[in-house]
Design a protein around this motif. Structure first.
Motif, PDB file in Angstrom:
ATOM      1  N   MET A 265       1.859  43.661  46.493  1.00 28.86           N
ATOM      2  CA  MET A 265       2.407  42.356  46.109  1.00 28.86           C
ATOM      3  C   MET A 265       1.770  41.244  46.936  1.00 28.86           C
ATOM      4  O   MET A 265       2.418  40.320  47.404  1.00 28.86           O
ATOM      5  CB  MET A 265       3.937  42.338  46.240  1.00 28.86           C
ATOM      6  N   THR A 266       0.456  41.363  47.128  1.00 31.62           N
ATOM      7  CA  THR A 266      -0.319  40.397  47.892  1.00 31.62           C
ATOM      8  C   THR A 266      -1.350  39.758  46.977  1.00 31.62           C
ATOM      9  O   THR A 266      -2.023  40.445  46.220  1.00 31.62           O
ATOM     10  CB  THR A 266      -1.030  41.095  49.074  1.00 31.62           C
ATOM     11  N   TYR A 267      -1.444  38.441  47.057  1.00 32.49           N
ATOM     12  CA  TYR A 267      -2.464  37.699  46.307  1.00 32.49           C
ATOM     13  C   TYR A 267      -3.689  37.609  47.191  1.00 32.49           C
ATOM     14  O   TYR A 267      -3.606  37.169  48.337  1.00 32.49           O
ATOM     15  CB  TYR A 267      -1.950  36.306  45.948  1.00 32.49           C
ATOM     16  N   LYS A 268      -4.857  38.015  46.644  1.00 35.93           N
ATOM     17  CA  LYS A 268      -6.064  38.070  47.455  1.00 35.93           C
ATOM     18  C   LYS A 268      -7.223  37.366  46.772  1.00 35.93           C
ATOM     19  O   LYS A 268      -7.269  37.265  45.553  1.00 35.93           O
ATOM     20  CB  LYS A 268      -6.458  39.520  47.742  1.00 35.93           C
ATOM     21  N   GLY A 269      -8.153  36.898  47.612  1.00 37.41           N
ATOM     22  CA  GLY A 269      -9.355  36.261  47.113  1.00 37.41           C
ATOM     23  C   GLY A 269     -10.402  36.203  48.204  1.00 37.41           C
ATOM     24  O   GLY A 269     -10.130  36.499  49.378  1.00 37.41           O
ATOM     25  N   ARG A 270     -11.594  35.791  47.803  1.00 34.78           N
ATOM     26  CA  ARG A 270     -12.722  35.714  48.716  1.00 34.78           C
ATOM     27  C   ARG A 270     -13.527  34.471  48.386  1.00 34.78           C
ATOM     28  O   ARG A 270     -13.835  34.230  47.226  1.00 34.78           O
ATOM     29  CB  ARG A 270     -13.572  36.964  48.513  1.00 34.78           C
ATOM     30  N   HIS A 271     -13.849  33.680  49.416  1.00 37.26           N
ATOM     31  CA  HIS A 271     -14.601  32.440  49.214  1.00 37.26           C
ATOM     32  C   HIS A 271     -15.907  32.516  50.003  1.00 37.26           C
ATOM     33  O   HIS A 271     -15.908  32.758  51.211  1.00 37.26           O
ATOM     34  CB  HIS A 271     -13.763  31.243  49.679  1.00 37.26           C
ATOM     35  N   ASP A 272     -17.017  32.295  49.324  1.00 45.53           N
ATOM     36  CA  ASP A 272     -18.347  32.312  49.944  1.00 45.53           C
ATOM     37  C   ASP A 272     -18.500  31.077  50.826  1.00 45.53           C
ATOM     38  O   ASP A 272     -18.336  29.946  50.375  1.00 45.53           O
ATOM     39  CB  ASP A 272     -19.409  32.335  48.855  1.00 45.53           C
ATOM     40  N   LEU A 273     -18.839  31.298  52.084  1.00 40.50           N
ATOM     41  CA  LEU A 273     -18.972  30.196  53.047  1.00 40.50           C
ATOM     42  C   LEU A 273     -20.410  29.743  53.246  1.00 40.50           C
ATOM     43  O   LEU A 273     -20.681  28.898  54.105  1.00 40.50           O
ATOM     44  CB  LEU A 273     -18.388  30.618  54.399  1.00 40.50           C
ATOM     45  N   SER A 274     -21.346  30.247  52.452  1.00 38.07           N
ATOM     46  CA  SER A 274     -22.753  29.919  52.677  1.00 38.07           C
ATOM     47  C   SER A 274     -23.052  28.431  52.507  1.00 38.07           C
ATOM     48  O   SER A 274     -23.968  27.918  53.128  1.00 38.07           O
ATOM     49  CB  SER A 274     -23.653  30.749  51.756  1.00 38.07           C
ATOM     50  N   ALA A 275     -22.285  27.733  51.687  1.00 40.11           N
ATOM     51  CA  ALA A 275     -22.525  26.299  51.483  1.00 40.11           C
ATOM     52  C   ALA A 275     -21.549  25.430  52.280  1.00 40.11           C
ATOM     53  O   ALA A 275     -21.526  24.215  52.115  1.00 40.11           O
ATOM     54  CB  ALA A 275     -22.411  25.962  49.999  1.00 40.11           C
ATOM     55  N   VAL A 276     -20.756  26.042  53.151  1.00 41.59           N
ATOM     56  CA  VAL A 276     -19.751  25.306  53.926  1.00 41.59           C
ATOM     57  C   VAL A 276     -20.303  25.045  55.325  1.00 41.59           C
ATOM     58  O   VAL A 276     -20.766  25.962  55.998  1.00 41.59           O
ATOM     59  CB  VAL A 276     -18.434  26.110  54.004  1.00 41.59           C
ATOM     60  N   LYS A 277     -20.253  23.782  55.748  1.00 38.81           N
ATOM     61  CA  LYS A 277     -20.771  23.453  57.077  1.00 38.81           C
ATOM     62  C   LYS A 277     -19.851  24.018  58.158  1.00 38.81           C
ATOM     63  O   LYS A 277     -18.654  24.211  57.939  1.00 38.81           O
ATOM     64  CB  LYS A 277     -20.930  21.943  57.238  1.00 38.81           C
ATOM     65  N   GLY A 278     -20.448  24.277  59.317  1.00 38.49           N
ATOM     66  CA  GLY A 278     -19.692  24.811  60.437  1.00 38.49           C
ATOM     67  C   GLY A 278     -18.675  23.825  60.952  1.00 38.49           C
ATOM     68  O   GLY A 278     -18.812  22.618  60.794  1.00 38.49           O
ATOM     69  N   GLY A 279     -17.626  24.348  61.565  1.00 31.66           N
ATOM     70  CA  GLY A 279     -16.589  23.504  62.133  1.00 31.66           C
ATOM     71  C   GLY A 279     -15.232  23.749  61.499  1.00 31.66           C
ATOM     72  O   GLY A 279     -15.015  24.732  60.802  1.00 31.66           O
ATOM     73  N   GLY A 280     -14.327  22.806  61.751  1.00 32.12           N
ATOM     74  CA  GLY A 280     -12.953  22.952  61.280  1.00 32.12           C
ATOM     75  C   GLY A 280     -12.768  22.525  59.831  1.00 32.12           C
ATOM     76  O   GLY A 280     -13.366  21.546  59.381  1.00 32.12           O
ATOM     77  N   HIS A 281     -11.958  23.262  59.108  1.00 30.32           N
ATOM     78  CA  HIS A 281     -11.644  22.991  57.709  1.00 30.32           C
ATOM     79  C   HIS A 281     -10.170  23.290  57.464  1.00 30.32           C
ATOM     80  O   HIS A 281      -9.503  23.894  58.303  1.00 30.32           O
ATOM     81  CB  HIS A 281     -12.505  23.859  56.781  1.00 30.32           C
ATOM     82  N   SER A 282      -9.674  22.886  56.305  1.00 32.98           N
ATOM     83  CA  SER A 282      -8.303  23.193  55.901  1.00 32.98           C
ATOM     84  C   SER A 282      -8.332  24.019  54.626  1.00 32.98           C
ATOM     85  O   SER A 282      -9.021  23.678  53.673  1.00 32.98           O
ATOM     86  CB  SER A 282      -7.504  21.914  55.636  1.00 32.98           C
ATOM     87  N   LEU A 283      -7.575  25.112  54.636  1.00 39.98           N
ATOM     88  CA  LEU A 283      -7.406  25.948  53.456  1.00 39.98           C
ATOM     89  C   LEU A 283      -6.040  25.617  52.864  1.00 39.98           C
ATOM     90  O   LEU A 283      -5.020  25.758  53.539  1.00 39.98           O
ATOM     91  CB  LEU A 283      -7.475  27.429  53.820  1.00 39.98           C
ATOM     92  N   TYR A 284      -6.032  25.121  51.634  1.00 43.48           N
ATOM     93  CA  TYR A 284      -4.794  24.780  50.956  1.00 43.48           C
ATOM     94  C   TYR A 284      -4.430  25.905  50.000  1.00 43.48           C
ATOM     95  O   TYR A 284      -5.284  26.395  49.253  1.00 43.48           O
ATOM     96  CB  TYR A 284      -4.945  23.472  50.171  1.00 43.48           C
ATOM     97  N   LEU A 285      -3.170  26.318  50.029  1.00 39.56           N
ATOM     98  CA  LEU A 285      -2.665  27.372  49.160  1.00 39.56           C
ATOM     99  C   LEU A 285      -1.489  26.827  48.373  1.00 39.56           C
ATOM    100  O   LEU A 285      -0.623  26.144  48.935  1.00 39.56           O
ATOM    101  CB  LEU A 285      -2.236  28.576  49.995  1.00 39.56           C
TER     102      LEU A 285
END
Length: 161
Positions: A99-119
């Motif tokens: 009963m877990t929602y799962k996913g995967r996001h490719d970070l190759s185009a994401v710059k290094g540093g802090g980000h926010s993941l919205y769910l």
């Protein structure tokens, strides 16, 4: 000796056809009535299992549990976005065993540093809950050749200087 009544002409097949349909209709009707009365007014609860705060490289693995409680309308979907809560949301896939929602996001185009993941979790009554968690992308991740590699490659192609 068995006796028969004048009402024995009703066949059991009629009841086995009608009874389940009436049961489903009653359950659906009860849920619609509860929704109209505002009994499903709370949004689903969201628990983020992953990411856990470590610096990320390659892919962002997402694992979320969402629950609408025993009196809720039921979780309809769970989605995510990186760095924005506006625009197109990406759905997470429910793994029914956990009963877990799962996913995967490719970070190759994401710059290094802090980000926010919205769910965002939404139930069948239209209630939504949005949560955000901080994620850090490791700036040292090496995806593909760098400019230094390209310069070295061009020198190697020319032969010795």
């Amino acid at each position: 000796m068995a006796t028969t009544s004048k009402h024995s002409h009703v066949r059991p097949a009629v009841w086995t056809t009608w009874a389940p349909s009436m049961g489903v209709l009653c359950v659906v009707g009860a849920h619609l009535l509860a929704a109209m009365l505002g009994l499903y007014s709370s949004a689903p609860n969201v628990t983020v299992l992953h990411p856990t705060g470590d610096a990320l490289q390659g892919y962002l693995e997402i694992a979320v549990q969402a629950n609408d409680g025993p009196t809720g309308a039921g979780v309809r979907r769970v989605e995510y976005q990186l760095d924005s809560s506006l625009g197109v949301w990406t759905p997470l896939k429910l793994e029914k065993e956990t009963m877990t929602y799962k996913g995967r996001h490719d970070l190759s185009a994401v710059k290094g540093g802090g980000h926010s993941l919205y769910l965002r979790a939404a139930d069948f009554a239209g209630n939504q809950r949005v949560v955000s968690v901080p994620v850090t992308v490791d700036p040292a991740q090496a995806v593909g050749p760098t400019m230094a590699d390209a310069k070295q490659g061009s020198r190697a192609d020319k032969g010795p200087p």
